[in-house]
Scaffold this active site. Structure first.
Site, PDB file in Angstrom:
ATOM      1  N   ALA A 148       0.826  -1.210   0.000  1.00  0.00           N
ATOM      2  CA  ALA A 148       0.000   0.000   0.000  1.00  0.00           C
ATOM      3  C   ALA A 148       0.861   1.261   0.000  1.00  0.00           C
ATOM      4  CB  ALA A 148      -0.933   0.002   1.217  1.00  0.00           C
ATOM      5  N   GLU A 149       1.884   1.297   0.857  1.00  0.00           N
ATOM      6  CA  GLU A 149       2.729   2.486   0.900  1.00  0.00           C
ATOM      7  C   GLU A 149       3.510   2.660  -0.395  1.00  0.00           C
ATOM      8  OE1 GLU A 149       5.557   5.191   3.685  1.00  0.00           O
ATOM      9  OE2 GLU A 149       4.555   3.467   4.543  1.00  0.00           O
ATOM     10  N   THR A 150       3.887   1.566  -1.007  1.00  0.00           N
ATOM     11  CA  THR A 150       4.624   1.646  -2.268  1.00  0.00           C
ATOM     12  C   THR A 150       3.781   2.285  -3.365  1.00  0.00           C
ATOM     13  OG1 THR A 150       6.023  -0.247  -1.720  1.00  0.00           O
ATOM     14  CG2 THR A 150       5.771   0.281  -4.058  1.00  0.00           C
TER      15      THR A 150
END
Length: 149
Positions: free
Chosen positions: A69-71
């Site tokens: 998700a952060e990527t």
């Protein structure tokens, strides 16, 4: 920047991973086996194998879903920020909905709010049957690139 700035229009944004202006070699993206599928400020997606990204019970690790998700959210925010700026994650929250034991998961980031100094994205992670595995929200601060970056 204005709304008419070409760097901010969806047509000017990269749409394939080959057009992505940054390298993922030697990063967590590579280590976890993530594959970029689509990149752009309005939509970024990537997939990741469950195998190798599990916790001791054989289930997809929640931290792996958060990393995916952060990527995708950070990449989308970086493209929104433009070539002379960077995005830095400042808040990530994730809700895990179901377990996954095999196959691939796919994360898709879409914007919630795109400003000059902050960008927020919703990221939906799904399994191979298109069932929601995780819902995340990422907020990134947008900053000028430091010298030498």
């Amino acid at each position: 920047m204005t709304d008419k700035d070409p760097a901010r229009t969806p047509a000017a944004a990269p749409h394939t991973p080959e057009d992505f202006p940054f390298t993922v070699s030697g990063t967590l993206v590579e280590r976890m086996g993530m594959e970029l599928l689509e990149v752009g400020a309005q939509r970024t997606s990537a997939r990741m194998p469950v195998e190798g990204n599990t916790q001791p019970y054989g289930l997809l690790h929640g931290g792996a879903s958060a990393a995916l998700a952060e990527t995708v959210g950070s990449i989308a925010a970086a493209l929104h920020a433009g070539p002379d700026r960077i995005s830095v994650g400042v808040d990530l929250n994730a809700t895990h909905h179901r377990a996954v034991r095999e196959g691939w998961v796919t994360g898709v980031a879409t914007p919630l709010s795109l400003g000059r100094s902050v960008a927020s994205y919703e990221i939906v992670v799904t399994d191979d049957q298109d069932r929601r595995v995780c819902t995340a929200r990422l907020t990134c601060a947008l900053r000028d690139k430091p010298p030498g970056a």
